[in-house]
Design an enzyme around this catalytic site. Structure first.
Site, PDB file in Angstrom:
ATOM      1  CG  ASN A 159       7.968   2.535   3.422  1.00  0.00           C
ATOM      2  OD1 ASN A 159       8.642   3.034   4.320  1.00  0.00           O
ATOM      3  ND2 ASN A 159       6.755   2.975   3.117  1.00  0.00           N
ATOM      4  N   GLY A 214       0.774  -1.231   0.000  1.00  0.00           N
ATOM      5  CA  GLY A 214       0.000   0.000   0.000  1.00  0.00           C
ATOM      6  C   GLY A 214       0.806   1.284   0.000  1.00  0.00           C
ATOM      7  CG  ASP A 215       3.446   4.526   1.758  1.00  0.00           C
ATOM      8  OD1 ASP A 215       3.650   5.090   0.654  1.00  0.00           O
ATOM      9  OD2 ASP A 215       3.738   5.051   2.846  1.00  0.00           O
ATOM     10  CG  LEU A 216       6.773  -1.726  -1.851  1.00  0.00           C
ATOM     11  CD1 LEU A 216       7.121  -2.075  -0.417  1.00  0.00           C
ATOM     12  CD2 LEU A 216       6.487  -2.979  -2.664  1.00  0.00           C
ATOM     13  CD1 TRP A 217       7.433   5.048   0.595  1.00  0.00           C
ATOM     14  CD2 TRP A 217       9.279   6.136  -0.045  1.00  0.00           C
ATOM     15  NE1 TRP A 217       7.983   5.611   1.719  1.00  0.00           N
ATOM     16  CE2 TRP A 217       9.119   6.280   1.361  1.00  0.00           C
ATOM     17  CE3 TRP A 217      10.363   6.742  -0.663  1.00  0.00           C
ATOM     18  CZ2 TRP A 217      10.017   7.012   2.137  1.00  0.00           C
ATOM     19  CZ3 TRP A 217      11.262   7.466   0.124  1.00  0.00           C
ATOM     20  CH2 TRP A 217      11.080   7.598   1.495  1.00  0.00           C
TER      21      TRP A 217
END
Length: 280
Positions: A193, A187-190
């Protein structure tokens, strides 16, 4: 604060012999410390709702990931989350990251499951609504794009013309994006992370839900790129023919979130991905 934190950790029977080192809390503004002792750990202090959401996400990822490392939750106590500390000094292995993410998405796909998650959580500082919907196109429209359009309009960050184009894009999803059985997504895999440990790639700071797996791939390409080895391992010969359009679509939500959180410097990027999606 340090003594209070040490007393709380001692009450949890954790890290009583460790040295606390403050770390940057990132964009979320959470308090963050590393504790080096018998059991090295990371301690995060945030709102109880955000702590519960992150702990839930770490446990869910840990349950499904075989080839990616997920830090274990050691304790959860109100506004305090204690996690296993990971060593991020390993070699960069983009192929292992691609293969691990593919395994996670494949093994978590459930026929007949709905898009969403049983609880709301947050992406950065922005509350993330996850109430489930059967159709992924409707979920992307009603739970992701339109709520951020409304928030950005309320802050004067989107003009009426661009907001209307995004709304038109959101209403057109059924005309080109197939509905699929959802996978668990980080969901926030920049890139920030992802950690490369000596024993393989790890993922941290999730904002999980069930949705199109391309959500995670598009996030990895938003501020750079994971490299050819990642894509070869992830797609494994099954790259969607319309990947560029899907990539732009699934970058729109995080870009709207960045516009909302950080201001008009992201307006041009929002407009460009809207152009890419509408161009087909």
């Amino acid at each position: 604060m340090t003594q209070t934190l040490k007393r709380r950790l001692a009450a949890l029977e954790l890290a009583t012999d460790g040295v606390l080192t403050p770390l940057s809390g990132g964009d979320s503004g959470a308090g963050l410390w590393r504790v080096d002792g018998t059991t090295p750990c990371i301690v995060k202090q945030d709102s109880p709702q955000r702590v519960a959401g992150e702990a839930d996400g770490l446990r869910a990822l840990g349950d499904v990931c075989r080839d990616l490392i997920v830090p274990a939750v050691l304790a959860e106590d109100g506004d305090l989350l204690v996690m296993e500390a990971l060593d991020g000094t390993g070699p960069r292995d983009a192929a292992a990251l691609g293969a691990g993410l593919r395994q996670m998405h494949r093994d978590s796909r459930e026929a007949g499951a709905e898009h969403g998650w049983p609880r709301d959580n947050a992406c950065g500082l922005t509350p993330q609504p996850n109430a489930s919907l059967a159709d992924g196109r409707v979920f992307q429209r009603e739970r992701r794009l339109l709520p951020l359009v409304r928030l950005c309009r309320e802050q004067g960050l989107l003009d009426a013309a661009l907001a209307e184009r995004i709304e038109r894009l959101a209403e057109s999803l059924e005309s080109w994006l197939p509905d699929v059985s959802p996978s668990l997504v980080h969901g926030d895999l920049w890139s920030g992370n992802v950690l490369f440990t000596p024993t393989g790639p790890a993922i941290i700071d999730p904002a999980i839900y069930r949705h199109y797996p391309e959500v995670d791939v598009a996030m990895l390409t938003l501020f750079g790129g994971p490299g050819d080895a990642f894509f070869e391992a992830y797609w494994n010969g099954e790259r969607p023919a319309d990947w560029e359009r899907r990539e732009a679509l699934f970058q729109l939500y995080p870009l709207l979130n960045h516009l909302y959180l950080f201001g008009p410097g992201y307006l041009g990027s929002v407009s460009r991905v809207v152009d890419r999606v509408l161009a087909g």
